[in-house]
Design an enzyme around this catalytic site. Structure first.
Site, PDB file in Angstrom:
ATOM      1  N   ASP A 100       0.831  -1.203   0.000  1.00  0.00           N
ATOM      2  CA  ASP A 100       0.000   0.000   0.000  1.00  0.00           C
ATOM      3  C   ASP A 100       0.867   1.256   0.000  1.00  0.00           C
ATOM      4  OD1 ASP A 100      -2.591   1.367   0.226  1.00  0.00           O
ATOM      5  OD2 ASP A 100      -1.989   1.808   2.288  1.00  0.00           O
ATOM      6  N   ARG A 152     -10.684  10.562 -11.637  1.00  0.00           N
ATOM      7  CA  ARG A 152     -10.071  10.600 -10.303  1.00  0.00           C
ATOM      8  C   ARG A 152      -9.625   9.223  -9.808  1.00  0.00           C
ATOM      9  NH1 ARG A 152     -13.243  11.599  -6.251  1.00  0.00           N
ATOM     10  NH2 ARG A 152     -15.156  10.981  -7.260  1.00  0.00           N
TER      11      ARG A 152
END
Length: 182
Positions: A100, A152
């Site tokens: 991550d 986005r």
């Protein structure tokens, strides 16, 4: 650039090969710096130790054109035994956390270069596949790249590899640029 991190990985032959080239940028990840807001405390403070993540360096190539995105980032990490879930094996939750963090570096690198819009971007999902145990103590390479961009939404992939290039874990992730700050 933190010269200690760069010197550490430059002294490891298989890592040093990735640090060469006219367009290569190698720097300590900004998430390793302590901030008064508490942002990045996990990587800057909690995991930043000899038994945790002793060293961390992000590496990428500056694109040839000033209008191109940086589509791939590499992150070298030296892991300590304090990350163990099993003897000499990194805890799976930390493996996901490392993926991550590395994948998430793609967005600010490009925002700093004004190649994608500014704003807060967060992980919407991160699906991790554990292929082989991630050893500790060890130095690993995490690669992250954009697979596609839709407005986005930033679709990405990441891997964790050992010194021989064997994939130990992989992830598919979606990062979303928020419409407003939290």
């Amino acid at each position: 650039m933190d010269s200690l991190d760069h010197a550490h990985f430059s002294a490891i032959p298989w890592c040093a090969r990735h640090l060469k080239g006219n367009r290569v940028i190698a720097e300590t990840a900004p998430s390793r710096s302590v901030k008064s807001t508490g942002e990045d405390a996990l990587f800057a403070e909690t995991l930043n130790s000899e038994s945790g993540i002793a060293r961390m360096l992000r590496v990428y190539e500056e694109p040839l054109s000033s209008t191109e995105r940086v589509d791939e980032v590499k992150v070298f990490l030296t892991l300590g035994s304090g990350l163990n879930g099993w003897p000499n094996v990194c805890h799976g939750g930390l493996v996901t956390t490392i993926l991550d963090e590395a994948i998430g570096m793609l967005v600010p690198i490009n925002q700093d270069r004004k190649r994608i819009p500014a704003g807060m971007c967060m992980t919407a999902y991160l699906n991790t596949t554990f292929v082989k145990p991630v050893p500790t103590p060890a130095t690993i390479l995490t690669r992250a790249r954009f697979t596609r961009v839709e407005g986005r939404k930033y679709f990405t992939q990441g891997t964790i590899e050992d010194e021989k290039g064997v994939i130990l874990a992989r992830a598919d992730a979606l990062f979303v640029l928020l419409k407003s700050s939290l």
